[in-house]
Scaffold this motif. Sequence first.
Motif, PDB file in Angstrom:
ATOM      1  N   MET A   1       0.828  -1.203   0.000  1.00 46.37           N
ATOM      2  CA  MET A   1       0.000   0.000   0.000  1.00 46.37           C
ATOM      3  C   MET A   1       0.864   1.254   0.000  1.00 46.37           C
ATOM      4  SD  MET A   1      -2.946  -1.192  -0.305  1.00 46.37           S
ATOM      5  CE  MET A   1      -3.904   0.325  -0.120  1.00 46.37           C
TER       6      MET A   1
ATOM      7  N   PHE B   1       2.128   1.801  -3.577  1.00 41.70           N
ATOM      8  CA  PHE B   1       1.187   2.460  -4.487  1.00 41.70           C
ATOM      9  C   PHE B   1       1.153   3.968  -4.237  1.00 41.70           C
ATOM     10  CE2 PHE B   1      -0.905  -1.850  -4.623  1.00 41.70           C
ATOM     11  CZ  PHE B   1      -0.569  -2.100  -5.940  1.00 41.70           C
ATOM     12  N   MET B   2       1.236   4.365  -2.980  1.00 40.59           N
ATOM     13  CA  MET B   2       1.323   5.783  -2.667  1.00 40.59           C
ATOM     14  C   MET B   2       2.581   6.396  -3.294  1.00 40.59           C
ATOM     15  SD  MET B   2       1.955   7.709   0.981  1.00 40.59           S
ATOM     16  CE  MET B   2       3.697   7.276   0.860  1.00 40.59           C
TER      17      MET B   2
ATOM     18  N   SER C   1       2.313   6.878  -7.104  1.00 42.10           N
ATOM     19  CA  SER C   1       1.511   8.063  -7.423  1.00 42.10           C
ATOM     20  C   SER C   1       2.310   9.339  -7.202  1.00 42.10           C
ATOM     21  CB  SER C   1       0.239   8.072  -6.565  1.00 42.10           C
ATOM     22  OG  SER C   1      -0.525   6.920  -6.783  1.00 42.10           O
TER      23      SER C   1
ATOM     24  N   THR D   1      -6.796   2.596   2.372  1.00 35.53           N
ATOM     25  CA  THR D   1      -7.396   2.040   1.155  1.00 35.53           C
ATOM     26  C   THR D   1      -8.142   3.097   0.349  1.00 35.53           C
ATOM     27  OG1 THR D   1      -7.633  -0.111   2.246  1.00 35.53           O
ATOM     28  CG2 THR D   1      -8.959   0.276   0.275  1.00 35.53           C
TER      29      THR D   1
ATOM     30  N   VAL E   1      -5.639   5.737  -1.327  1.00 33.04           N
ATOM     31  CA  VAL E   1      -4.918   5.241  -2.502  1.00 33.04           C
ATOM     32  C   VAL E   1      -5.867   5.098  -3.694  1.00 33.04           C
ATOM     33  CG1 VAL E   1      -3.592   3.293  -3.420  1.00 33.04           C
ATOM     34  CG2 VAL E   1      -3.151   4.107  -1.101  1.00 33.04           C
ATOM     35  N   ALA E   2      -7.098   4.625  -3.444  1.00 35.22           N
ATOM     36  CA  ALA E   2      -8.068   4.492  -4.538  1.00 35.22           C
ATOM     37  C   ALA E   2      -8.416   5.848  -5.143  1.00 35.22           C
ATOM     38  CB  ALA E   2      -9.334   3.806  -4.013  1.00 35.22           C
TER      39      ALA E   2
ATOM     40  N   VAL F   1      -1.861   8.925   3.840  1.00 35.53           N
ATOM     41  CA  VAL F   1      -1.390   7.543   3.902  1.00 35.53           C
ATOM     42  C   VAL F   1      -0.183   7.360   4.811  1.00 35.53           C
ATOM     43  CG1 VAL F   1      -0.565   5.595   2.529  1.00 35.53           C
ATOM     44  CG2 VAL F   1      -2.296   7.132   1.596  1.00 35.53           C
TER      45      VAL F   1
ATOM     46  N   THR G   1      -2.915   2.080  -9.842  1.00 39.12           N
ATOM     47  CA  THR G   1      -3.076   2.495  -8.453  1.00 39.12           C
ATOM     48  C   THR G   1      -4.478   2.201  -7.937  1.00 39.12           C
ATOM     49  OG1 THR G   1      -1.453   4.262  -8.797  1.00 39.12           O
ATOM     50  CG2 THR G   1      -2.889   4.460  -6.879  1.00 39.12           C
TER      51      THR G   1
ATOM     52  N   SER H   1      -5.294  -0.581  -4.933  1.00 38.37           N
ATOM     53  CA  SER H   1      -5.815  -0.127  -3.640  1.00 38.37           C
ATOM     54  C   SER H   1      -6.707  -1.162  -2.975  1.00 38.37           C
ATOM     55  CB  SER H   1      -6.595   1.181  -3.822  1.00 38.37           C
ATOM     56  OG  SER H   1      -7.798   0.970  -4.557  1.00 38.37           O
ATOM     57  N   THR H   2      -7.263  -2.089  -3.750  1.00 35.85           N
ATOM     58  CA  THR H   2      -8.157  -3.101  -3.165  1.00 35.85           C
ATOM     59  C   THR H   2      -7.428  -4.036  -2.205  1.00 35.85           C
ATOM     60  OG1 THR H   2      -7.819  -4.589  -5.068  1.00 35.85           O
ATOM     61  CG2 THR H   2      -9.650  -3.024  -5.194  1.00 35.85           C
TER      62      THR H   2
ATOM     63  N   GLY I   1      -5.753  -3.188   0.199  1.00 35.22           N
ATOM     64  CA  GLY I   1      -5.801  -2.612   1.534  1.00 35.22           C
ATOM     65  C   GLY I   1      -6.803  -3.279   2.453  1.00 35.22           C
TER      66      GLY I   1
END
Length: 394
Positions: free
Chosen positions: A221, A224-225, A228, A282, A285-286, A318, A377, A381-382, A384
């Motif tokens: 997680m 992914f942050m 981005s 979550t 990030v989504a 996050v 991304t 996010s799922t 999480g």
Amino acid sequence: MPAGRADPLGHRLGWQIARSIAGQVCLHAAMAGARLTTALLALSQGYSKTAVGALVAQFALMQVFLALPAGRFADRNGLKRPITYSVIAAITGLCLAAAWPTYPVLCLCALLCGGATGAAAIALQRHVGRLAQTPAQRRTVFTWVATAPAMAIVIGPAAAGFIIDHAGFRAAFLIMAPWPIAAWLLSRMATEGATGGTGAKPAGTTWDLLRAPYMSVLLLMNLFMSISWELHAFMVPVLGHERGLHASQIGTILACCATGVAAVRIAVPLFAAHLAEWLLITLAVAFAGVLIMAYPFAPSTLAMCVGSALIGMTLGCVQPMVLSMLHQITPADRQGEALAIRMMTVNASAVTIPIVLGAVTAISGPAGVFWAMGMVTLVGSTLGRRLRCAPRHG
């Protein structure tokens, strides 16, 4: 105490956190300003977007290899020695770039400044995490400390862009070079006590930490942050350069993202009081994935500023929650090493992402890059939801 509510920090702890934040701002702002300055200088010298991507990636490259040794060094020595060595490295890199502003020297500057900032951040995060007395207090501490990079990337790029427009690239490097000294001076005032180093080598291996419950999901997680964040930091100068924006305008757009980060982190304790940490991570990030996909449609500089601020506000939620959860699932005597693993995985992506983005942008253009990375991304996010069963204390 109900989960999510923050304990009062107290006068003494509050001042220690304030000094830590100020020191990190000074060091990180120099690195953030140097990143913008080196990228724009390389573009002005006619280097390709791929070459500029490789240059920007080197701000993270040293942190990939230095993170674990720096984390273990902090576990053994505490705060002051890592900060001292980091300040020396950052000043050296900035002075070299001012004296010889060639591409190889800019790469060396990126390595030194990036490595210095990463090592100092690990030592500081370990220090303040051990200052907190309760998990709830720790969440508050990390929320405030996480504002330091946000403030730094408001100050650094905005100041660098202004100096470049009015005095040139060498002046930008020279003016930023003394900033890290303030971090060293403030670290001298820290009282380490129980936060100091153990002086002993850690028991167990790095794989032991990676096998800790929920560690891998938490790192993903955070990754992914980071993707981005790196996408925005790299693509805004590229997109701004293609649209003919001035350096000060590009710096302002980047500063808007950092302003959004700083603003939302002030309110993070309020969010944490009503939302579980896993859910906040979550959702943030989504939503970042959605904003990234929409960013290429920004029709003006003002719209880009608004989009950058929204991305900053989303991603800013996050990191404090990740750091807080990381301390909860990590043995107390190996927190520096755990923080180093997080930083190493983040910066491994930061090394490759700008290079990949530079190459892909040359083929598909900026819009395709934003759409593809935003979708990755959003889908990622799922994961999480797997943090839902992670322990929550305090």
